[in-house]
Design an enzyme around this catalytic site. Structure first.
Site, PDB file in Angstrom:
ATOM      1  N   CYS A  34       0.845  -1.205   0.000  1.00  0.00           N
ATOM      2  CA  CYS A  34       0.000   0.000   0.000  1.00  0.00           C
ATOM      3  C   CYS A  34       0.872   1.244   0.000  1.00  0.00           C
ATOM      4  CB  CYS A  34      -0.917   0.009   1.219  1.00  0.00           C
ATOM      5  SG  CYS A  34      -2.089  -1.357   1.292  1.00  0.00           S
ATOM      6  N   ASP A 506     -33.062   2.087  -5.414  1.00  0.00           N
ATOM      7  CA  ASP A 506     -32.889   0.793  -4.756  1.00  0.00           C
ATOM      8  C   ASP A 506     -34.276   0.325  -4.297  1.00  0.00           C
ATOM      9  OD1 ASP A 506     -31.471  -1.360  -3.381  1.00  0.00           O
ATOM     10  OD2 ASP A 506     -32.063  -0.310  -1.551  1.00  0.00           O
TER      11      ASP A 506
END
Length: 837
Positions: A34, A506
């Site tokens: 990372c 939704d």
């Protein structure tokens, strides 16, 4: 507000060039890969000279060239890579701003401070919203603004403090206006009287306090601008009125300078005094009107109770609201406002939540229910346990969000900001050219006409109207949204909303209630619907399954007797069985009934019909045969169909996005009147569907609960988060509907359309005013009337040759900014569409 990391900025010198060094605390890293990813992303950013990211300390040390890249770009790059950078966002009152050019100078001053990522200054609210890194010296912010000629207040100042300061400023303007008006009126009257000994000196004496006491604010603002080699609205007024005043003063003291050149020593004390008076009148009306633009947020703050009745060690005592702590027991009596957010521990009542959610019907509250601070307790007394206090309460979050939205800038404002930054120098240049031209080629007396035109150009120019056109409308629009339970996070979201052409909804919890409900009961002839429901509820009495709870709830609502059971047994994936009054009951799906060999008793066709509608069918078996079926479904929210019809009328396509199977999804879509269905879509793929529609050139709004739909909400052009009360996901979407009512979608889009219409009207007026009247003030009408003369009825306005009277120029300038503000205030009359249940 702190995000997932910390930043500290300091200056350094690298290779003889001025660089800046920033230490950033990054979160979200899980391994050294990372850190390498972040380093790679930052190194590839133009202007970043050196990067060192430590996974162990979660810190990044970055050296960069501020002339090529800024902290905002660095923060954005880290965010795009997928990691977090923490910033703090604060709102500060700003004093001393008078026009749009002041806004750009304050912003430049703030962004020049090391550690500041962005600064947005609102002329209408006189506030600066600053995003900065941890470690940034707030004193440095104040010093930078002070050096620019303005004053940055304290973040700790409440709206009441700011309002009090604004009221003091209004009183100051009013007092100076009264004196200026009295003296200017006297001067005007004297100008029409026959000449008498000492008249010129009397006019001078009357004009002087108007010029230097009533008009002192303009000189102070001009000096502050000159110290920084710039100019603003104050400069135009001070130079224009001083020219008229000084010309007249010289004519009084040294009249021979004029008579020697065969010129009449005209006096224009009336011009300078009336200009200052009219501009102060405009400032007074504008300040009062601007105060009304923040009426909505003042109303929200006024809802907060000042004290609370707290029970500690068994004793009741009234304490200041600031002293209430999480975990305190608070007593709320009928008619009182709920002091803080909490959970009811004793008592029962109903609360009026209309001021938070926009819902007018009181909500029943019992033990275990959450209550919102600032709502009104209607009936019984109750005790609540405080769960959120101070800045963490729902009301405080709403106020913060509205303040940030009102301080943000819409993209449409950028053009006005760019023009305003060059406006004053250009106007001064036009005024000087005007003076030279008319002094050179103008009619006699050339000096008089050139001076008056010079003054008229300076006075009539109005960057104020440009600066106020957008922020006043944004302030009223976002405030009006909050009144109706709609939280708009930024001016950009408010602007984008009017462009929406596709709305994705939704299904579960957004379009539907989010919990199963009994919709149909079918009984064999030998039984009844009530008996089927009673027996089914008895069988499910000890069940914790959502379908079972829905059946028990339906029976209790019909006041049916739910019997106790024996031998209860939950059969995973199929249903339950139990004994009721020595009768063996089975309640479950078709698989359970088939496996046990029960006869459907002619109910197979009814079951097929209900399945086609996307409903869940439960069979009730009594001993050896089925005696009834119960259908359950997640039903549409009230007014869902009416809301979708309104969206269609606005020319918006409605698409349902759900992870449910296609048959259930299409059944809901048919019932609601939805245009298209995207079924069996996994949460992680919803954002891809949004992007697909955007790639087709559509402006997409995603409406979801703000949790599972978070990626899609972020991807959408406008993310609309559905919330209810204290559970609202305020930080998720661009727009948040507090009550969870779908009507808010239509209201938000309609409000956006009305707001953008008002902004366009304001900008049109501001541009049209300046582009039309500046040439008139410069004397362009002389080309039309110079030879023939102006009609006598227009002499007061345009004189004999078509030159604009500077006094009228001042009146027009004052009216222009006031007109913009009052036009924005018309938005306060906005009312959402009415829906009939």
């Amino acid at each position: 507000m702190y995000g997932p990391g910390d930043i500290m900025a300091e200056k350094s010198t690298l290779n003889s060039q001025k660089s800046e060094k920033t230490h950033i605390h990054i979160t979200g890293m899980t391994c050294t890969t990372c850190a390498a990813t972040i380093e790679k992303g930052l190194v590839e950013t133009p202007g970043v000279e050196q990067v060192n990211v430590s996974f162990a300390s979660e810190k990044a040390s970055i050296e960069y060239d501020p002339s090529k890249v800024d902290l905002a770009k660095i923060k954005n790059t880290i965010s795009q890579i997928g990691y977090g950078v923490a910033t703090k966002k604060s709102i500060f009152p700003v004093a001393g701003m008078t026009c749009a050019s002041c806004v750009s100078r304050v912003e430049e001053a703030l962004t020049s401070v090391p550690g500041v990522i962005s600064a947005s200054v609102n002329l209408a609210s006189e506030k600066a919203t600053v995003e900065y890194v941890e470690g940034t010296e707030l004193g440095a912010l104040r010093q930078a603004v002070k050096e620019a000629g303005y004053k940055l207040g304290s973040e700790a100042e409440t709206l009441e403090d700011v309002t009090t300061a604004a009221q003091r400023e209004i009183r100051t303007i009013r007092n100076r206006l009264i004196l200026a008006a009295v003296l200017a009126s006297t001067i005007m009257a004297l100008m029409w009287t026959p000449f008498f000994e000492g008249k010129a000196y009397l006019l001078w004496a009357l004009a002087t306090p108007v010029q230097f006491w009533a008009g002192w604010r303009f000189y102070r603002g001009t000096w502050g601008a000159l110290r920084h080699r710039t100019a603003n609205m104050n400069t135009l007024i001070a130079v224009g009125t001083s020219a008229a005043y000084l010309y007249s003063m010289i004519a009084v003291l040294f009249p021979r300078l004029f008579t020697a050149g065969e010129l009449e020593p005209h006096l224009y004390f009336d011009t300078s005094a009336m200009i200052i008076t009219l501009i102060l009148l405009g400032r007074f009306l504008e300040a009062r009107a601007r105060g009304q633009t923040s009426a909505a947020i003042k109303k929200l703050i006024g809802m907060q109770p000042k004290t609370a009745l707290v029970i500690r060690d068994g004793e009741e005592g009234e304490v200041p609201i600031e002293d209430v702590q999480v975990g305190d027991l608070v007593l709320v009596r009928p008619g009182e406002r709920v002091p803080v957010d909490g959970i009811i521990r004793l008592g029962y009542s109903s609360t009026d939540e209309s001021m938070i959610t926009g819902e007018s019907i009181p909500v029943e509250k019992k033990v275990g229910d959450k209550v919102i601070g600032a709502t009104i307790n209607k009936t019984g007394s109750f005790q609540l346990e405080a769960t959120k206090v101070g800045k963490d309460t729902t009301l405080a979050q709403i106020i913060r969000l509205v303040e940030e939205a009102q301080g943000s800038k819409a993209p449409i404002q950028r053009l006005a900001d760019v023009i305003a930054s060059f406006f004053v120098p250009i106007v001064i240049g036009i005024a000087i050219i005007t003076f030279i031209i008319w002094y050179s080629v103008g009619p006699d007396p050339a000096l008089t006409f050139s001076l008056l035109n010079f003054v008229a150009v300076l006075i009539i120019a109005c960057p104020c109207a440009l600066g106020l056109a957008t922020p006043t409308a944004i302030m009223v629009g976002t405030g009006k949204g909050a009144e109706h339970g709609i939280l708009i996070r930024s001016a950009e979201a408010l602007e984008r909303s009017h462009q929406i052409r596709t709305v994705l909804l939704d299904k579960t919890g957004t379009l539907t209630r989010g919990e199963p409900e009994v919709t149909d009961i079918v009984a064999v002839p030998a039984s009844s619907q009530e008996e089927v429901l009673r027996l089914a509820a008895s069988a499910e009495r000890d069940s914790e399954h959502p379908l079972g709870e829905a059946i028990v709830k339906a029976a209790l609502e019909k006041r049916l007797e739910v019997s106790s059971t024996k031998d209860f047994n939950a059969i995973p994936g199929q249903g339950v069985e139990a004994s009721v009054a020595r009768k063996h009951l089975l309640l479950g799906n078709l698989t359970l009934i088939t496996d046990r060999g029960l006869s459907l008793n002619g109910l197979g066709e009814e079951a097929e019909r209900l399945w086609e509608k996307g409903k869940t069918v439960m069979f009730l078996g009594l001993d050896s045969q089925v005696v009834g079926i119960i259908a359950l479904a997640d039903t549409l929210k009230p007014n869902a169909r009416e809301v979708l019809e309104q969206l269609h009328k606005l020319g918006i396509k409605v698409v349902m996005l759900t992870g449910d199977n296609r048959r259930t999804a299409e059944a809901i879509a048919r019932e609601a009147g939805i245009d298209d269905v995207l079924a069996e879509v996994l949460p992680e793929h919803k954002a891809q569907e949004v992007k697909r529609l955007q790639n087709e050139g559509k402006v997409v709004a995603m409406v979801g609960d703000g949790i599972n739909d978070a990626p899609a909400l972020v991807q959408a052009d406008v993310g609309i988060a559905i919330g209810t009360g204290t559970d609202v996901a305020i930080e998720t979407g661009d727009v948040t509907l507090i009550s969870g009512d779908l009507e808010g979608i239509v209201t938000a889009i309609s409000l956006s359309k009305h707001t953008m219409k008002t902004i366009r009207q304001n900008l049109f007026w501001a541009f049209a005013y300046n582009t039309t009247l500046i040439p008139v003030a410069a004397g362009v009408l002389y080309l039309a009337f110079g030879q023939t003369g102006v009609p006598s009825g227009l002499h007061f306005i345009l004189g004999k040759y078509g030159f604009l009277n500077p006094i009228l120029a001042a009146a027009a300038m004052a009216a222009s900014s006031v007109t913009v503000v009052f036009n924005s205030l018309r938005l306060r009359r906005f009312k959402p569409a009415k829906f009939i249940d």
